[in-house]
Design a protein around this motif. Structure first.
Motif, PDB file in Angstrom:
ATOM      1  N   THR A 139       0.832  -1.190   0.000  1.00 48.28           N
ATOM      2  CA  THR A 139       0.000   0.000   0.000  1.00 48.28           C
ATOM      3  C   THR A 139       0.871   1.245   0.000  1.00 48.28           C
ATOM      4  O   THR A 139       1.817   1.353   0.789  1.00 48.28           O
ATOM      5  CB  THR A 139      -0.926   0.014   1.236  1.00 48.28           C
ATOM      6  OG1 THR A 139      -1.709  -1.166   1.237  1.00 48.28           O
ATOM      7  CG2 THR A 139      -1.844   1.225   1.205  1.00 48.28           C
ATOM      8  N   LEU A 140       0.534   2.204  -0.860  1.00 50.30           N
ATOM      9  CA  LEU A 140       1.316   3.428  -0.957  1.00 50.30           C
ATOM     10  C   LEU A 140       0.674   4.518  -0.105  1.00 50.30           C
ATOM     11  O   LEU A 140      -0.534   4.745  -0.175  1.00 50.30           O
ATOM     12  CB  LEU A 140       1.401   3.880  -2.413  1.00 50.30           C
ATOM     13  CG  LEU A 140       2.273   5.100  -2.700  1.00 50.30           C
ATOM     14  CD1 LEU A 140       3.735   4.776  -2.451  1.00 50.30           C
ATOM     15  CD2 LEU A 140       2.066   5.567  -4.142  1.00 50.30           C
ATOM     16  N   TYR A 141       1.480   5.188   0.704  1.00 47.63           N
ATOM     17  CA  TYR A 141       1.007   6.284   1.537  1.00 47.63           C
ATOM     18  C   TYR A 141       1.657   7.582   1.064  1.00 47.63           C
ATOM     19  O   TYR A 141       2.703   7.572   0.418  1.00 47.63           O
ATOM     20  CB  TYR A 141       1.373   6.040   3.005  1.00 47.63           C
ATOM     21  CG  TYR A 141       0.639   4.866   3.619  1.00 47.63           C
ATOM     22  CD1 TYR A 141      -0.551   5.058   4.319  1.00 47.63           C
ATOM     23  CD2 TYR A 141       1.141   3.573   3.482  1.00 47.63           C
ATOM     24  CE1 TYR A 141      -1.224   3.976   4.883  1.00 47.63           C
ATOM     25  CE2 TYR A 141       0.470   2.493   4.041  1.00 47.63           C
ATOM     26  CZ  TYR A 141      -0.710   2.702   4.744  1.00 47.63           C
ATOM     27  OH  TYR A 141      -1.372   1.633   5.283  1.00 47.63           O
ATOM     28  N   GLU A 142       0.999   8.702   1.406  1.00 50.04           N
ATOM     29  CA  GLU A 142       1.566  10.002   1.045  1.00 50.04           C
ATOM     30  C   GLU A 142       2.983  10.157   1.586  1.00 50.04           C
ATOM     31  O   GLU A 142       3.855  10.701   0.919  1.00 50.04           O
ATOM     32  CB  GLU A 142       0.672  11.127   1.572  1.00 50.04           C
ATOM     33  CG  GLU A 142      -0.631  11.285   0.805  1.00 50.04           C
ATOM     34  CD  GLU A 142      -1.523  12.355   1.410  1.00 50.04           C
ATOM     35  OE1 GLU A 142      -1.014  13.194   2.178  1.00 50.04           O
ATOM     36  OE2 GLU A 142      -2.730  12.335   1.129  1.00 50.04           O
TER      37      GLU A 142
ATOM     38  N   ASP B  27       5.206   8.089   1.844  1.00 45.94           N
ATOM     39  CA  ASP B  27       6.189   7.342   1.055  1.00 45.94           C
ATOM     40  C   ASP B  27       6.820   8.216  -0.027  1.00 45.94           C
ATOM     41  O   ASP B  27       7.879   7.885  -0.571  1.00 45.94           O
ATOM     42  CB  ASP B  27       5.539   6.114   0.408  1.00 45.94           C
ATOM     43  CG  ASP B  27       5.081   5.099   1.444  1.00 45.94           C
ATOM     44  OD1 ASP B  27       5.736   5.003   2.495  1.00 45.94           O
ATOM     45  OD2 ASP B  27       4.073   4.411   1.201  1.00 45.94           O
ATOM     46  N   LEU B  28       6.149   9.326  -0.359  1.00 45.08           N
ATOM     47  CA  LEU B  28       6.676  10.238  -1.377  1.00 45.08           C
ATOM     48  C   LEU B  28       7.786  11.130  -0.818  1.00 45.08           C
ATOM     49  O   LEU B  28       8.569  11.699  -1.581  1.00 45.08           O
ATOM     50  CB  LEU B  28       5.545  11.122  -1.931  1.00 45.08           C
ATOM     51  CG  LEU B  28       4.350  10.421  -2.585  1.00 45.08           C
ATOM     52  CD1 LEU B  28       3.262  11.437  -2.894  1.00 45.08           C
ATOM     53  CD2 LEU B  28       4.770   9.705  -3.853  1.00 45.08           C
TER      54      LEU B  28
ATOM     55  N   LYS C 234       0.363  14.232  -2.453  1.00 44.12           N
ATOM     56  CA  LYS C 234      -0.912  13.514  -2.405  1.00 44.12           C
ATOM     57  C   LYS C 234      -0.778  12.239  -3.220  1.00 44.12           C
ATOM     58  O   LYS C 234       0.013  12.154  -4.159  1.00 44.12           O
ATOM     59  CB  LYS C 234      -2.047  14.361  -2.997  1.00 44.12           C
ATOM     60  CG  LYS C 234      -2.765  15.255  -1.999  1.00 44.12           C
ATOM     61  CD  LYS C 234      -3.687  14.465  -1.086  1.00 44.12           C
ATOM     62  CE  LYS C 234      -4.533  15.398  -0.225  1.00 44.12           C
ATOM     63  NZ  LYS C 234      -3.777  16.166   0.765  1.00 44.12           N
ATOM     64  N   LYS C 235      -1.598  11.251  -2.896  1.00 45.98           N
ATOM     65  CA  LYS C 235      -1.601  10.008  -3.666  1.00 45.98           C
ATOM     66  C   LYS C 235      -2.300  10.205  -5.013  1.00 45.98           C
ATOM     67  O   LYS C 235      -2.041   9.482  -5.965  1.00 45.98           O
ATOM     68  CB  LYS C 235      -2.295   8.893  -2.877  1.00 45.98           C
ATOM     69  CG  LYS C 235      -1.532   8.423  -1.660  1.00 45.98           C
ATOM     70  CD  LYS C 235      -2.080   7.116  -1.122  1.00 45.98           C
ATOM     71  CE  LYS C 235      -3.494   7.298  -0.585  1.00 45.98           C
ATOM     72  NZ  LYS C 235      -4.015   6.028  -0.013  1.00 45.98           N
ATOM     73  N   THR C 236      -3.203  11.198  -5.071  1.00 44.76           N
ATOM     74  CA  THR C 236      -3.949  11.471  -6.297  1.00 44.76           C
ATOM     75  C   THR C 236      -3.929  12.966  -6.584  1.00 44.76           C
ATOM     76  O   THR C 236      -4.055  13.781  -5.660  1.00 44.76           O
ATOM     77  CB  THR C 236      -5.414  11.008  -6.162  1.00 44.76           C
ATOM     78  OG1 THR C 236      -5.436   9.633  -5.794  1.00 44.76           O
ATOM     79  CG2 THR C 236      -6.171  11.181  -7.478  1.00 44.76           C
TER      80      THR C 236
ATOM     81  N   VAL D 250       2.926  13.687  -6.817  1.00 43.89           N
ATOM     82  CA  VAL D 250       2.014  12.543  -6.808  1.00 43.89           C
ATOM     83  C   VAL D 250       2.729  11.342  -7.422  1.00 43.89           C
ATOM     84  O   VAL D 250       3.692  11.501  -8.176  1.00 43.89           O
ATOM     85  CB  VAL D 250       0.714  12.829  -7.607  1.00 43.89           C
ATOM     86  CG1 VAL D 250      -0.110  13.908  -6.948  1.00 43.89           C
ATOM     87  CG2 VAL D 250       1.040  13.195  -9.054  1.00 43.89           C
ATOM     88  N   PRO D 251       2.266  10.125  -7.126  1.00 44.47           N
ATOM     89  CA  PRO D 251       2.835   8.949  -7.783  1.00 44.47           C
ATOM     90  C   PRO D 251       2.530   8.980  -9.281  1.00 44.47           C
ATOM     91  O   PRO D 251       1.467   9.456  -9.702  1.00 44.47           O
ATOM     92  CB  PRO D 251       2.107   7.777  -7.107  1.00 44.47           C
ATOM     93  CG  PRO D 251       1.536   8.339  -5.850  1.00 44.47           C
ATOM     94  CD  PRO D 251       1.246   9.763  -6.131  1.00 44.47           C
TER      95      PRO D 251
ATOM     96  N   LYS E  91       1.302   7.536 -12.628  1.00 37.33           N
ATOM     97  CA  LYS E  91       0.394   6.485 -13.084  1.00 37.33           C
ATOM     98  C   LYS E  91       0.362   6.532 -14.610  1.00 37.33           C
ATOM     99  O   LYS E  91      -0.234   7.439 -15.193  1.00 37.33           O
ATOM    100  CB  LYS E  91      -1.004   6.689 -12.501  1.00 37.33           C
ATOM    101  CG  LYS E  91      -1.019   6.607 -10.981  1.00 37.33           C
ATOM    102  CD  LYS E  91      -2.397   6.890 -10.410  1.00 37.33           C
ATOM    103  CE  LYS E  91      -2.376   6.847  -8.880  1.00 37.33           C
ATOM    104  NZ  LYS E  91      -3.698   7.182  -8.302  1.00 37.33           N
TER     105      LYS E  91
END
Length: 248
Positions: A15-18, A20-21, A59-61, A84-85, A87
Motif C-alpha cells: 500500500t502506498l502512503y503520502e 512514502d513520497l 498527495k496520492k492522487t 504525486v505517484p 500512473k
C-alpha cells in the motif's frame, strides 16, 4: 500495539502512503542543492537554497484538494510544486492534459514519483513559471475559429446548456437534418439536386456517403432516400425540419 501491527501488515501488502513520497522528493531536492525539511508550518515539504524557498504538497492522487493546498502555499513562495505517484495510463488521457493545463495556468509545478522495488525516481514534469495568456490564446487560434464557425453555422438554439446523455444539435447534425428534410419533401434526391435546393455545397456529398447517423440509403447511382431510422429520428428535430422546409 495492534494498530501498529495492522499498519505494518498494510505496508507489507505494498500500500502506498503520502509519506512514502517524502524520501524520494527529499533526496531529489537535496541533490539539487536544497536543504530540506518535512512538515514545516503545515507545508508537507519545505526546501531552501540561498534565499530561494520551495514548497511541495504531496498527495496520492492529483485532485482539487491538493491543488487548493498548493495555491494557498503560493502566499509563501512562487515556487510551489505538487508531488504525486506516476500512473502511466492516466498520463495519456484528455483529463490529465487538462489538469496539466490548469497547473500551468495556476503557475504550479508538478513532480511525478515512480516506484520500482526499493528504488524511486522523481521527474519534474511542470516547472512553476509565469503563465503567458497571450501566447496561450495565439496557440489556440485554430480552436477559437472552430468554435466560432460551429456557432455561426447553427441556425438556432436547440440544445440545453449543461445537459448530458442527450443528442446535441451540432452544425454537422443540422446539415444532415437539412438534407433529410429535403428528401422527405421531394423524395429521392442526388447530391447535385440537394445543393440546388439549398443544401451545403461543400459537405452534402460527404454527409450522404459517410451516413454517420444511418439516415440515408443509396437507392441508385448517386441517388439517396431516407431510411426508416432517418424518418423516425427527423421527427425529433421537427423545429429544424420546419425551418428548412419553409426555405423551400
Amino acid at each position: 500495539m495492534k494498530k501498529e501491527e495492522d499498519e505494518m501488515k498494510e505496508k507489507k501488502k505494498g500500500t502506498l502512503y503520502e509519506e512514502d513520497l517524502y524520501a524520494p522528493i527529499r533526496d531529489y531536492l537535496t541533490g539539487e542543492g536544497y536543504t530540506v525539511k518535512g512538515e514545516v508550518k503545515h507545508c508537507d515539504v519545505m526546501a531552501v537554497k540561498y534565499d530561494e524557498m520551495l514548497v511541495v504538497e504531496m498527495k496520492k492522487t492529483l485532485n482539487l484538494d491538493v491543488i487548493l493546498q498548493a495555491a494557498i502555499r503560493q502566499r509563501l513562495t512562487d515556487r510551489v510544486y505538487i508531488a504525486v505517484p506516476k500512473k502511466g495510463k492516466l498520463m495519456f488521457t484528455k483529463r490529465w492534459k487538462n489538469i496539466c493545463y490548469l497547473l500551468r495556468r495556476l503557475e504550479l509545478g508538478l513532480f511525478l514519483v515512480s516506484f520500482k522495488g526499493d528504488i524511486a525516481f522523481v521527474e519534474e514534469v511542470i516547472t512553476p513559471q509565469p503563465f503567458n495568456r497571450n501566447v496561450s490564446i495565439k496557440r489556440s487560434n485554430r480552436k477559437k475559429r472552430d468554435v466560432l464557425n460551429e456557432f455561426s453555422k447553427r441556425h438556432g438554439d436547440y440544445n440545453t446548456g449543461g445537459c448530458t446523455g442527450k443528442k446535441l444539435v451540432t452544425a454537422y447534425r443540422e446539415e444532415a437534418i437539412h438534407i433529410g428534410a429535403l428528401i422527405s419533401k421531394y423524395g429521392d434526391l442526388s447530391p447535385k439536386s440537394l445543393k440546388k435546393l439549398g443544401a451545403d455545397k461543400d459537405k452534402t456529398s460527404k454527409i450522404l456517403q459517410d451516413n454517420h447517423y444511418g439516415w440515408f440509403d443509396r437507392v441508385a447511382r448517386g441517388v439517396y432516400a431516407l431510411t426508416d431510422k432517418g424518418k423516425a429520428e427527423l421527427y425529433e428535430y421537427h423545429e429544424l425540419v420546419d425551418f428548412y422546409l419553409k426555405e423551400n
